[in-house]
Design a protein around this motif. Sequence first.
Motif, PDB file in Angstrom:
ATOM      1  N   ASP A   1      -0.940  -5.772   4.998  1.00  0.00           N
ATOM      2  CA  ASP A   1      -1.931  -4.809   4.549  1.00  0.00           C
ATOM      3  C   ASP A   1      -2.787  -4.472   5.654  1.00  0.00           C
ATOM      4  O   ASP A   1      -2.737  -5.105   6.676  1.00  0.00           O
TER       5      ASP A   1
ATOM      6  N   TYR B   1      -8.221  -6.111  -4.367  1.00  0.00           N
ATOM      7  CA  TYR B   1      -6.784  -5.624  -4.694  1.00  0.00           C
ATOM      8  C   TYR B   1      -6.258  -7.153  -4.930  1.00  0.00           C
ATOM      9  O   TYR B   1      -6.446  -8.011  -4.338  1.00  0.00           O
ATOM     10  N   GLU B   2      -5.422  -6.963  -5.979  1.00  0.00           N
ATOM     11  CA  GLU B   2      -4.342  -8.166  -6.286  1.00  0.00           C
ATOM     12  C   GLU B   2      -3.026  -7.644  -5.988  1.00  0.00           C
ATOM     13  O   GLU B   2      -2.612  -6.723  -6.188  1.00  0.00           O
TER      14      GLU B   2
ATOM     15  N   LYS C   1       0.729  -1.224   0.022  1.00  0.00           N
ATOM     16  CA  LYS C   1       0.145   0.043   0.012  1.00  0.00           C
ATOM     17  C   LYS C   1       0.871   1.268  -0.022  1.00  0.00           C
ATOM     18  O   LYS C   1       0.559   2.261  -0.560  1.00  0.00           O
TER      19      LYS C   1
ATOM     20  N   SER D   1      -5.157 -12.351  -3.288  1.00  0.00           N
ATOM     21  CA  SER D   1      -6.101 -11.413  -3.377  1.00  0.00           C
ATOM     22  C   SER D   1      -6.548 -10.868  -2.090  1.00  0.00           C
ATOM     23  O   SER D   1      -6.449 -11.783  -1.139  1.00  0.00           O
TER      24      SER D   1
ATOM     25  N   LYS E   1     -10.246  -9.064  -0.716  1.00  0.00           N
ATOM     26  CA  LYS E   1     -11.590  -8.456  -1.290  1.00  0.00           C
ATOM     27  C   LYS E   1     -12.384  -8.144   0.167  1.00  0.00           C
ATOM     28  O   LYS E   1     -12.421  -9.084   0.879  1.00  0.00           O
TER      29      LYS E   1
ATOM     30  N   LYS F   1     -14.795  -3.844  -7.679  1.00  0.00           N
ATOM     31  CA  LYS F   1     -15.170  -2.558  -7.137  1.00  0.00           C
ATOM     32  C   LYS F   1     -16.416  -2.123  -7.601  1.00  0.00           C
ATOM     33  O   LYS F   1     -16.801  -2.066  -8.711  1.00  0.00           O
TER      34      LYS F   1
ATOM     35  N   ARG G   1       0.317  -3.501  -5.832  1.00  0.00           N
ATOM     36  CA  ARG G   1      -1.090  -3.900  -5.127  1.00  0.00           C
ATOM     37  C   ARG G   1      -1.935  -2.941  -6.218  1.00  0.00           C
ATOM     38  O   ARG G   1      -1.896  -1.841  -6.292  1.00  0.00           O
ATOM     39  N   GLU G   2      -2.706  -3.771  -6.932  1.00  0.00           N
ATOM     40  CA  GLU G   2      -3.695  -3.172  -8.175  1.00  0.00           C
ATOM     41  C   GLU G   2      -5.165  -3.268  -7.580  1.00  0.00           C
ATOM     42  O   GLU G   2      -5.296  -4.456  -7.317  1.00  0.00           O
ATOM     43  N   GLU G   3      -5.853  -2.230  -7.817  1.00  0.00           N
ATOM     44  CA  GLU G   3      -6.930  -2.564  -7.736  1.00  0.00           C
ATOM     45  C   GLU G   3      -8.021  -3.459  -8.528  1.00  0.00           C
ATOM     46  O   GLU G   3      -7.506  -3.493  -9.818  1.00  0.00           O
TER      47      GLU G   3
END
Length: 186
Positions: A126, A108-109, A25, A170, A172, A93, A86-88
């Motif tokens: 995280d 997030y992945e 993050k 992942s 979520k 979403k 860290r990708e959305e």
Amino acid sequence: TGNTETVEVQNLSIYVKYATYVVPKFDENGFLMAEVADWEQYNLIPAMANVYFEDAFIGKTYIGNAGVKDELKISLGRDERIQVKREEIKDYKSRKTFGSNIRENFGYEIIVRNLKNETANVIIEDQLPVSQDSDIAVEIEELSSGFLDASNGKINWELAVPSSQSRQISLKYIVKYPKDKQVINL
């Protein structure tokens, strides 16, 4: 005559377990830590210590026993050979209204890449939002075998990432709250 001299008090070669900590993050690189188990056997005195890694001086650290529990952890600095993203998850979403409530999905992945010539022990950290309001609920959808500390929302994953490979996990979660409440920092 007022000159300062450095005197070596003790010189130890200590067996350590290495782990790279990443907080995707906030940073795309890891931080290498040396973890010393059974450190009490060395009878270390609280003092400044020079730290050498791979035959190179990397810096100084303070070795003290206050607050140290099972393992003594020594920072060896930034480890750019461990990279993390860290990708959305865009298609996960969403924000939907159900009657007087709002339901927001977040996903997030997290992808960890090891550029080292050996397997790396990587600890990923995280956090989920933690509600202090009974009208606001946080539900976990997926943690990919992460360990959650419900008191503060902190999640840890411990992965062995083989040399020149990547691992993906992942995260979520869903946040439900009344539409008349304003919720920030999700």
